[in-house]
Design a protein around this motif. Structure first.
Motif, PDB file in Angstrom:
ATOM      1  N   VAL A  42      16.504  52.949  49.951  1.00 18.89           N
ATOM      2  CA  VAL A  42      16.917  51.796  49.143  1.00 18.89           C
ATOM      3  C   VAL A  42      16.001  50.602  49.404  1.00 18.89           C
ATOM      4  CG1 VAL A  42      18.772  50.101  48.817  1.00 18.89           C
ATOM      5  CG2 VAL A  42      19.302  52.542  48.876  1.00 18.89           C
ATOM      6  N   VAL A  43      15.656  50.349  50.659  1.00 19.14           N
ATOM      7  CA  VAL A  43      14.757  49.233  50.983  1.00 19.14           C
ATOM      8  C   VAL A  43      13.385  49.462  50.367  1.00 19.14           C
ATOM      9  CG1 VAL A  43      13.510  48.126  52.892  1.00 19.14           C
ATOM     10  CG2 VAL A  43      15.977  48.469  53.047  1.00 19.14           C
ATOM     11  N   SER A  44      12.883  50.696  50.437  1.00 19.30           N
ATOM     12  CA  SER A  44      11.565  50.968  49.841  1.00 19.30           C
ATOM     13  C   SER A  44      11.598  50.717  48.340  1.00 19.30           C
ATOM     14  CB  SER A  44      11.109  52.391  50.154  1.00 19.30           C
ATOM     15  OG  SER A  44      11.855  53.355  49.438  1.00 19.30           O
ATOM     16  N   TYR A  45      12.690  51.084  47.670  1.00 15.63           N
ATOM     17  CA  TYR A  45      12.823  50.827  46.234  1.00 15.63           C
ATOM     18  C   TYR A  45      12.948  49.331  45.956  1.00 15.63           C
ATOM     19  CZ  TYR A  45      13.637  55.804  45.187  1.00 15.63           C
ATOM     20  OH  TYR A  45      13.532  57.161  45.023  1.00 15.63           O
ATOM     21  N   ALA A  46      13.684  48.619  46.777  1.00 19.14           N
ATOM     22  CA  ALA A  46      13.851  47.178  46.566  1.00 19.14           C
ATOM     23  C   ALA A  46      12.511  46.457  46.688  1.00 19.14           C
ATOM     24  CB  ALA A  46      14.861  46.611  47.564  1.00 19.14           C
ATOM     25  N   VAL A  47      11.741  46.789  47.700  1.00 18.56           N
ATOM     26  CA  VAL A  47      10.421  46.170  47.866  1.00 18.56           C
ATOM     27  C   VAL A  47       9.515  46.565  46.701  1.00 18.56           C
ATOM     28  CG1 VAL A  47       8.355  46.080  49.320  1.00 18.56           C
ATOM     29  CG2 VAL A  47      10.618  45.965  50.366  1.00 18.56           C
ATOM     30  N   ALA A  48       9.587  47.822  46.264  1.00 16.84           N
ATOM     31  CA  ALA A  48       8.783  48.273  45.122  1.00 16.84           C
ATOM     32  C   ALA A  48       9.148  47.473  43.875  1.00 16.84           C
ATOM     33  CB  ALA A  48       8.996  49.764  44.882  1.00 16.84           C
ATOM     34  N   PHE A  49      10.425  47.218  43.672  1.00 16.76           N
ATOM     35  CA  PHE A  49      10.869  46.438  42.518  1.00 16.76           C
ATOM     36  C   PHE A  49      10.298  45.024  42.566  1.00 16.76           C
ATOM     37  CE2 PHE A  49      14.000  43.601  40.477  1.00 16.76           C
ATOM     38  CZ  PHE A  49      13.928  44.096  39.181  1.00 16.76           C
ATOM     39  N   VAL A  50      10.350  44.402  43.736  1.00 13.21           N
ATOM     40  CA  VAL A  50       9.811  43.044  43.891  1.00 13.21           C
ATOM     41  C   VAL A  50       8.305  43.054  43.622  1.00 13.21           C
ATOM     42  CG1 VAL A  50       9.359  41.209  45.572  1.00 13.21           C
ATOM     43  CG2 VAL A  50      11.628  42.247  45.437  1.00 13.21           C
ATOM     44  N   LYS A  51       7.599  44.028  44.159  1.00  7.19           N
ATOM     45  CA  LYS A  51       6.151  44.136  43.927  1.00  7.19           C
ATOM     46  C   LYS A  51       5.855  44.346  42.443  1.00  7.19           C
ATOM     47  CE  LYS A  51       4.516  45.947  48.335  1.00  7.19           C
ATOM     48  NZ  LYS A  51       3.235  45.262  48.480  1.00  7.19           N
ATOM     49  N   PHE A  52       6.638  45.189  41.790  1.00  7.22           N
ATOM     50  CA  PHE A  52       6.443  45.450  40.370  1.00  7.22           C
ATOM     51  C   PHE A  52       6.614  44.172  39.556  1.00  7.22           C
ATOM     52  CE2 PHE A  52       8.383  46.505  36.236  1.00  7.22           C
ATOM     53  CZ  PHE A  52       7.307  47.183  35.665  1.00  7.22           C
ATOM     54  N   ARG A  53       7.660  43.431  39.832  1.00 10.94           N
ATOM     55  CA  ARG A  53       7.904  42.169  39.103  1.00 10.94           C
ATOM     56  C   ARG A  53       6.795  41.165  39.368  1.00 10.94           C
ATOM     57  NH1 ARG A  53      13.787  40.211  38.065  1.00 10.94           N
ATOM     58  NH2 ARG A  53      12.443  38.473  37.567  1.00 10.94           N
ATOM     59  N   HIS A  54       6.322  41.124  40.618  1.00 15.81           N
ATOM     60  CA  HIS A  54       5.242  40.197  40.973  1.00 15.81           C
ATOM     61  C   HIS A  54       3.960  40.565  40.212  1.00 15.81           C
ATOM     62  CE1 HIS A  54       3.006  37.358  43.388  1.00 15.81           C
ATOM     63  NE2 HIS A  54       2.141  38.308  43.707  1.00 15.81           N
ATOM     64  N   ARG A  55       3.622  41.855  40.172  1.00 14.90           N
ATOM     65  CA  ARG A  55       2.431  42.304  39.441  1.00 14.90           C
ATOM     66  C   ARG A  55       2.550  41.978  37.954  1.00 14.90           C
ATOM     67  NH1 ARG A  55       2.489  48.083  41.598  1.00 14.90           N
ATOM     68  NH2 ARG A  55       2.070  47.684  43.775  1.00 14.90           N
ATOM     69  N   ARG A  56       3.723  42.201  37.403  1.00  8.50           N
ATOM     70  CA  ARG A  56       3.943  41.931  35.980  1.00  8.50           C
ATOM     71  C   ARG A  56       3.798  40.436  35.686  1.00  8.50           C
ATOM     72  NH1 ARG A  56       9.266  44.192  33.423  1.00  8.50           N
ATOM     73  NH2 ARG A  56       9.875  42.046  33.150  1.00  8.50           N
ATOM     74  N   ALA A  57       4.336  39.599  36.567  1.00  9.49           N
ATOM     75  CA  ALA A  57       4.223  38.151  36.381  1.00  9.49           C
ATOM     76  C   ALA A  57       2.761  37.709  36.491  1.00  9.49           C
ATOM     77  CB  ALA A  57       5.076  37.414  37.407  1.00  9.49           C
ATOM     78  N   GLU A  58       2.024  38.276  37.424  1.00 13.76           N
ATOM     79  CA  GLU A  58       0.600  37.939  37.563  1.00 13.76           C
ATOM     80  C   GLU A  58      -0.175  38.343  36.316  1.00 13.76           C
ATOM     81  OE1 GLU A  58      -0.790  39.859  41.098  1.00 13.76           O
ATOM     82  OE2 GLU A  58      -0.376  38.097  42.341  1.00 13.76           O
ATOM     83  N   ARG A  59       0.134  39.506  35.792  1.00 16.53           N
ATOM     84  CA  ARG A  59      -0.533  39.995  34.588  1.00 16.53           C
ATOM     85  C   ARG A  59      -0.258  39.068  33.397  1.00 16.53           C
ATOM     86  NH1 ARG A  59       0.619  45.342  35.402  1.00 16.53           N
ATOM     87  NH2 ARG A  59       2.493  45.142  34.150  1.00 16.53           N
ATOM     88  N   LYS A  60       0.982  38.618  33.271  1.00 16.65           N
ATOM     89  CA  LYS A  60       1.342  37.712  32.171  1.00 16.65           C
ATOM     90  C   LYS A  60       0.607  36.383  32.298  1.00 16.65           C
ATOM     91  CE  LYS A  60       5.696  38.900  30.161  1.00 16.65           C
ATOM     92  NZ  LYS A  60       7.061  38.498  29.895  1.00 16.65           N
ATOM     93  N   MET A  61       0.486  35.899  33.541  1.00 20.88           N
ATOM     94  CA  MET A  61      -0.168  34.619  33.756  1.00 20.88           C
ATOM     95  C   MET A  61      -1.667  34.704  33.478  1.00 20.88           C
ATOM     96  SD  MET A  61       1.872  33.146  37.069  1.00 20.88           S
ATOM     97  CE  MET A  61       0.664  31.865  37.316  1.00 20.88           C
ATOM     98  N   SER A  62      -2.277  35.846  33.694  1.00 15.35           N
ATOM     99  CA  SER A  62      -3.721  35.985  33.493  1.00 15.35           C
ATOM    100  C   SER A  62      -4.077  36.277  32.034  1.00 15.35           C
ATOM    101  CB  SER A  62      -4.270  37.095  34.383  1.00 15.35           C
ATOM    102  OG  SER A  62      -3.769  38.347  33.988  1.00 15.35           O
ATOM    103  N   GLU A  63      -3.106  36.596  31.198  1.00 13.92           N
ATOM    104  CA  GLU A  63      -3.367  36.857  29.791  1.00 13.92           C
ATOM    105  C   GLU A  63      -3.602  35.520  29.069  1.00 13.92           C
ATOM    106  OE1 GLU A  63      -0.064  38.961  28.166  1.00 13.92           O
ATOM    107  OE2 GLU A  63      -0.513  40.787  29.303  1.00 13.92           O
ATOM    108  N   PRO A  64      -4.522  35.544  28.117  1.00 11.20           N
ATOM    109  CA  PRO A  64      -4.712  34.308  27.336  1.00 11.20           C
ATOM    110  C   PRO A  64      -3.504  34.045  26.463  1.00 11.20           C
ATOM    111  CG  PRO A  64      -6.089  36.103  26.492  1.00 11.20           C
ATOM    112  CD  PRO A  64      -5.421  36.592  27.730  1.00 11.20           C
TER     113      PRO A  64
END
Length: 129
Positions: A103-125
């Motif tokens: 469960v902890v590994s999935y929770a951290v993966a979820f946080v990382k996934f959301r962080h990557r997605r937010a970074e991708r959105k911010m870098s898009e024009p």
């Protein structure tokens, strides 16, 4: 030949168990690994909570019988893990700890996934209308 098959299945069983315990951490790097690991973890949970016999155990016992080796009527974990790697009295505690680890590994993966997605959105024009 059957003895080698039994040994191969035994090694495969240990690998599967390691994957169930630690495979959630692969999701940190490869998010698509979530689904195969979830299936493996669900099967692992079912085997320890419902009296199911793992097909790998059936295959190993069959190969050992064909090789003329003695087999126990116990499952993989009962035979090779309990009272070998840890005392039997800690079985329930370790099952809970493995569940928490997954469960902890999935929770951290979820946080990382959301962080990557937010970074991708911010870098898009910005979208032009």
């Amino acid at each position: 030949m059957y003895a080698a098959l039994a040994t191969t299945v035994l090694v495969l069983h240990f690998c599967y168990l390691a994957y169930v315990v630690l495979g959630g951490f692969l999701v940190w790097r490869w998010p698509m690994a979530f689904w195969p690991h979830l299936a493996a973890a669900a099967w692992g949970l079912a085997v320890v909570t419902i009296p199911l016999t793992c097909p790998l155990t059936v295959l190993e016992h069959w190969a050992r019988r064909k090789a003329g080796q003695g087999i126990s009527d116990r499952g993989f974990i009962d035979t090779y893990i309990e009272n070998v790697l840890y005392p039997e009295r800690y079985t329930h505690l370790l099952q809970v700890l493995v569940g928490v680890l997954v469960v902890v590994s999935y929770a951290v993966a979820f946080v990382k996934f959301r962080h990557r997605r937010a970074e991708r959105k911010m870098s898009e024009p910005p979208a032009t209308v």
